[in-house]
Design a protein around this motif. Structure first.
Motif, short mmCIF file in Angstrom:
data_model
loop_
_atom_site.label_atom_id
_atom_site.label_comp_id
_atom_site.label_asym_id
_atom_site.label_seq_id
_atom_site.Cartn_x
_atom_site.Cartn_y
_atom_site.Cartn_z
N VAL A 86 0.86 -1.18 0.00
CA VAL A 86 0.00 0.00 0.00
C VAL A 86 0.89 1.23 0.00
CG1 VAL A 86 -1.80 1.25 1.25
CG2 VAL A 86 -1.78 -1.25 1.26
N PRO A 88 1.69 5.33 0.25
CA PRO A 88 1.17 6.44 1.07
C PRO A 88 0.07 7.22 0.36
CG PRO A 88 3.56 6.37 1.18
CD PRO A 88 3.15 5.36 0.16
N THR A 89 0.16 7.38 -0.94
CA THR A 89 -0.88 8.13 -1.67
C THR A 89 -2.21 7.38 -1.64
OG1 THR A 89 -0.13 7.12 -3.73
CG2 THR A 89 0.72 9.31 -3.22
N GLN A 90 -2.15 6.05 -1.63
CA GLN A 90 -3.37 5.26 -1.56
C GLN A 90 -4.02 5.37 -0.18
OE1 GLN A 90 -1.48 1.59 -2.79
NE2 GLN A 90 -2.59 1.61 -4.73
N ILE A 91 -3.20 5.46 0.86
CA ILE A 91 -3.73 5.60 2.21
C ILE A 91 -4.48 6.93 2.33
CG2 ILE A 91 -3.10 5.89 4.65
CD1 ILE A 91 -0.73 3.98 4.07
N ALA A 92 -3.91 8.00 1.79
CA ALA A 92 -4.56 9.30 1.84
C ALA A 92 -5.89 9.28 1.10
CB ALA A 92 -3.63 10.37 1.27
N LYS A 93 -5.92 8.65 -0.06
CA LYS A 93 -7.15 8.56 -0.84
C LYS A 93 -8.20 7.72 -0.10
CE LYS A 93 -5.18 9.09 -5.45
NZ LYS A 93 -4.89 8.41 -6.72
N ALA A 94 -7.77 6.66 0.56
CA ALA A 94 -8.70 5.78 1.27
C ALA A 94 -9.37 6.50 2.43
CB ALA A 94 -7.96 4.54 1.77
N LYS A 95 -8.66 7.42 3.06
CA LYS A 95 -9.24 8.18 4.18
C LYS A 95 -10.36 9.08 3.69
CE LYS A 95 -5.17 8.22 7.13
NZ LYS A 95 -4.10 9.04 7.71
#
Length: 105
Positions: A86, A88-95
């Motif tokens: 995963v 970091p950009t995907q984590i931000a989008k998931a939030k």
């Protein structure tokens, strides 16, 4: 001339042949006979023998999974397609992503 090395340069048949030889090593390490593996996996002794000798040109993925399960190494199958990391950009989008919107009636 560029020569490719590794698995990328091998045909499917060559890869299956090598996997069969490795399977035999795993089976022997597990102290199991071909007959015991056949009973546990539901795969014929003939198929197991041909696979281990590298003489099977095509073997189903389900059969390979059954064989791995029978010798106690099914976890090795996950190495074929491990989960993607995963980013970091995907984590931000998931939030920010909503699963569902509900309106009160």
């Amino acid at each position: 001339m560029i020569t490719e090395y590794g698995i990328e340069a091998k045909s499917n048949k060559e890869i299956i042949s090598e996997l069969g030889g490795r399977f035999k090593e795993y089976r022997l390490f597990s102290n199991l006979t071909q007959k015991e593996v056949a009973v546990k996996s539901g795969v014929s002794i003939f198929t197991i023998s041909q696979f281990e000798k590298g003489e099977v040109g095509n073997i189903g993925f389900g059969t390979i999974l059954s064989l791995l399960r029978s010798i106690g190494f099914i976890a090795e199958a996950e190495k074929l397609l491990p989960p993607l990391p995963v980013l970091p950009t995907q984590i931000a989008k998931a939030k920010d992503k909503k699963e569902r919107v509900r309106h009160e009636r």
